[in-house]
Design an enzyme around this catalytic site. Structure first.
Site, PDB file in Angstrom:
ATOM      1  N   GLY A   1       0.809  -1.220   0.000  1.00 26.55           N
ATOM      2  CA  GLY A   1       0.000   0.000   0.000  1.00 26.55           C
ATOM      3  C   GLY A   1       0.840   1.267   0.000  1.00 26.55           C
TER       4      GLY A   1
ATOM      5  N   ASN B   1      -8.542   3.935   8.195  1.00 25.15           N
ATOM      6  CA  ASN B   1      -7.997   2.807   8.942  1.00 25.15           C
ATOM      7  C   ASN B   1      -8.160   2.933  10.450  1.00 25.15           C
ATOM      8  OD1 ASN B   1      -6.048   4.853   7.886  1.00 25.15           O
ATOM      9  ND2 ASN B   1      -4.718   3.977   9.451  1.00 25.15           N
TER      10      ASN B   1
ATOM     11  N   GLN C   1      -7.940  -0.175   3.054  1.00 22.79           N
ATOM     12  CA  GLN C   1      -8.884  -0.723   4.045  1.00 22.79           C
ATOM     13  C   GLN C   1     -10.175  -1.217   3.407  1.00 22.79           C
ATOM     14  OE1 GLN C   1      -8.544  -1.303   7.323  1.00 22.79           O
ATOM     15  NE2 GLN C   1      -6.436  -0.586   7.330  1.00 22.79           N
TER      16      GLN C   1
ATOM     17  N   SER D   1      -3.401  -3.340  -0.785  1.00 22.42           N
ATOM     18  CA  SER D   1      -2.348  -4.077  -0.086  1.00 22.42           C
ATOM     19  C   SER D   1      -2.868  -5.438   0.353  1.00 22.42           C
ATOM     20  CB  SER D   1      -1.898  -3.279   1.136  1.00 22.42           C
ATOM     21  OG  SER D   1      -0.923  -4.001   1.842  1.00 22.42           O
ATOM     22  N   ALA D   2      -2.119  -6.507   0.050  1.00 27.87           N
ATOM     23  CA  ALA D   2      -2.610  -7.878   0.272  1.00 27.87           C
ATOM     24  C   ALA D   2      -2.758  -8.253   1.746  1.00 27.87           C
ATOM     25  CB  ALA D   2      -1.685  -8.882  -0.425  1.00 27.87           C
ATOM     26  N   HIS D   3      -1.867  -7.725   2.596  1.00 27.22           N
ATOM     27  CA  HIS D   3      -1.887  -8.211   3.991  1.00 27.22           C
ATOM     28  C   HIS D   3      -3.048  -7.651   4.808  1.00 27.22           C
ATOM     29  CE1 HIS D   3      -0.046  -4.820   6.418  1.00 27.22           C
ATOM     30  NE2 HIS D   3       0.278  -4.418   5.207  1.00 27.22           N
TER      31      HIS D   3
ATOM     32  N   THR E   1      12.543  -7.605 -10.380  1.00 23.70           N
ATOM     33  CA  THR E   1      12.051  -8.973 -10.577  1.00 23.70           C
ATOM     34  C   THR E   1      10.814  -9.190  -9.716  1.00 23.70           C
ATOM     35  OG1 THR E   1      14.276  -9.721 -11.066  1.00 23.70           O
ATOM     36  CG2 THR E   1      12.679 -11.412 -10.412  1.00 23.70           C
TER      37      THR E   1
ATOM     38  N   CYS F   1       1.677   2.922  14.862  1.00 17.37           N
ATOM     39  CA  CYS F   1       2.875   3.725  14.657  1.00 17.37           C
ATOM     40  C   CYS F   1       4.079   2.817  14.760  1.00 17.37           C
ATOM     41  CB  CYS F   1       2.960   4.823  15.711  1.00 17.37           C
ATOM     42  SG  CYS F   1       1.498   5.845  15.751  1.00 17.37           S
TER      43      CYS F   1
END
Ligand SMILES: *Cc1c(COP(=O)(O)O)cnc(C)c1O
Length: 377
Positions: free
Chosen positions: A70, A150, A178, A198-200, A236, A324
Site C-alpha cells: 500500500g 484505517n 482498508q 495491499s494484500a496483507h 524482478t 505507529c
C-alpha cells in the site's frame, strides 16, 4: 490470544499459503525468461492480474500493476501524477485523515513546490463532496481521498467524489487499502483513476500490493530498472507473493457479501454492548457509513496506553488508532482532525475484526473493557 488488530495486518489464509508454496519451491523461474520454468511464473502473474482486475471491476488487466504494498502504491500514484502534470498545475487536494503513506508523500511534494490542501472531515469522520468541491482550483491536478479510514472506519463518498473529479477533468486517486476485500469496489462505476491495494489487509501476504491505473493515464515511474510491469515498475516480480495477492482478493470478493454481514453483526453487537454497559464510553466515527470490522471507542479519563496495556495483559491484541512505528502511540491525527475533545482523543482504542473473529472473542473483549472502565483490572 484474541486478535483484534486486523486493520494493522491479518493472518495469512492457509488456502492462500498453499497456492504460494510451489512458487517458493520448484516453480522458482524468473518471469522474464524464455523457457518453460519462466513461462510458468509469467502465467502465474497473468492469473493474479486477472483475479485482481475482476475483483475491482477494471476493464483490462493492463491497468493492474504489482507493487511492494500500500505504501508504494500511494507514493507512486501521488508522485507519479504530480511529476507527470507539473506543467499543468501544482495543486493537490487530499484529506487530513489519510494514512501516513499519503500524508508524508504530500509533505514531500510540498517541499518540492507543490501546494497541498488537507480537507477536514466532519464530526463523523467523513470527507464531504462539498469540501472537495470548495477546494478545487484551476491548477488542481490531483484529488487523493481514501476510501475508508484505517483508524475509525468511516467510509467516504467515493462515487460522488469520482463523478465530480471526472466532470472537472481532475485525476482521482483513492487509497483503498482498508476497503479492498471488505467493501465492493468498481473502479468504472466510481470513476476512479488510480487505486491502491495491499494484500496483507485481506489475509494475503505482507510486502505485496497493487496500483490500478486507468488506461491512457500519464503516470511517471517511481522505480526504474529492467522494465518489468511493462516498463512502469521495474524489479524482478515477487511471484509467490503476487500469486498470494491474487488468490486472497479472489477469495475475499467471493465471500464478501456473507462475510461482511457476519462481521457487521459482530461490530454492531460490540458497539451496542459497550454503549449499554459502559455509560461514559464514546464511539468514534460514523456508525452508518463504517467499515464492517471497525470499532473505535474512547473511555474518557483513561489513557489509551493504559487500556492497551491492560488489554495486552488479558491476551487481547488491539491498537491505539494508527499502528505507529515501535508501537509508540502518538496523538491520533485522525481523531484530532475530527475535532473531538482532547479527553476523547487520548483515550481512544481501535478493535478491528477479520475472518477468524468470533462472537465469543467479542464478548470476552467487552468484559475486559468493562473491567478496565470500572477499574477492576
Ligand atoms: C496499511 C495501510 C497502508 C499501508 O499499506 P502497506 O502495505 O502496509 O504498506 C496504506 N493505507 C492504509 C489506509 C492502510 O490501512
Amino acid at each position: 490470544m484474541i486478535y483484534l488488530d486486523n486493520a494493522a495486518t491479518t493472518r495469512l489464509r492457509p488456502e492462500v499459503l498453499q497456492i504460494m508454496l510451489p512458487y517458493m519451491e520448484e516453480e522458482y523461474g524468473n518471469a522474464s525468461g524464455g523457457y518453460a520454468l519462466a513461462r510458468s511464473a509469467h502465467g502465474a502473474l497473468d492469473r493474479a492480474r486477472e483475479q485482481l482486475k475482476n475483483a475491482i471491476h477494471a476493464k483490462k488487466t493492463r491497468e493492474i500493476f504489482f507493487t511492494s504494498g500500500g505504501t508504494e502504491s500511494d507514493n507512486w500514484a501521488i508522485k507519479g501524477i504530480a511529476y507527470a502534470n507539473r506543467q499543468k498545475g501544482r495543486h493537490i487536494i487530499t484529506s487530513a485523515i489519510e494514512h501516513h503513506a499519503v500524508l508524508e508523500t504530500c509533505g514531500f511534494l510540498q517541499k518540492e513546490g507543490f501546494e497541498i490542501t488537507y480537507l477536514r472531515p466532519g464530526k463523523d469522520g467523513i470527507i464531504s463532496l462539498d469540501a472537495v468541491r470548495e477546494a478545487v482550483r484551476p491548477d488542481t491536478i490531483l484529488i487523493s481521498i481514501m476510501w475508508a479510514n484505517n483508524e475509525m472506519g468511516a467510509i467516504n463518498p467515493i462515487g460522488q467524489i469520482g463523478k465530480f473529479a471526472r466532470q472537472q477533468g481532475i485525476c482521482f486517486h483513492t487509497d483503498a487499502v482498508q476497503a479492498a476485500g471488505h467493501l465492493s469496489i468498481n473502479v468504472e462505476q466510481e470513476n476512479i483513476d488510480l487505486l491502491s491495494i495491499s494484500a496483507h489487509k485481506f489475509h494475503g501476504p505482507k510486502g505485496v500490493g497493487a496500483l490500478y491505473v486507468r488506461e491512457g493515464l500519464k503516470l511517471e515511474n517511481l522505480i526504474n530498472g529492467g522494465a518489468q510491469e511493462r516498463g512502469k515498475r521495474s524489479g524482478t516480480e515477487n511471484v509467490p507473493a503476487i500469486v498470494g495477492l491474487g488468490e486472497a482478493i479472489h477469495l475475499a470478493v467471493q465471500e464478501l457479501p456473507k462475510e461482511a454481514e457476519r462481521i457487521m453483526k459482530l461490530r454492531d453487537h460490540m458497539i451496542k454492548r459497550i454503549l449499554n454497559e459502559i455509560p461514559n464510553a464514546r464511539i468514534n466515527g460514523s456508525t452508518i457509513n463504517r467499515l464492517p470490522g471497525n470499532v473505535n471507542v474512547s473511555l474518557p479519563g483513561i489513557r489509551s496506553e493504559i487500556i492497551l496495556f491492560k488489554m495486552d495483559m488479558a491476551g487481547i491484541a488491539c491498537s491505539g488508532g494508527s499502528a505507529c512505528t515501535a508501537g509508540a502511540i502518538g496523538k491520533s491525527h485522525v481523531l484530532t482532525a475530527m475535532e473531538l475533545e482532547e479527553e476523547r482523543v487520548s483515550s481512544a482504542i481501535r478493535f478491528s475484526f477479520g475472518l477468524y473473529t468470533t462472537l465469543e472473542e467479542i464478548d470476552q473483549t467487552v468484559e475486559q473493557l468493562k473491567n478496565i472502565a470500572f477499574l477492576k483490572n
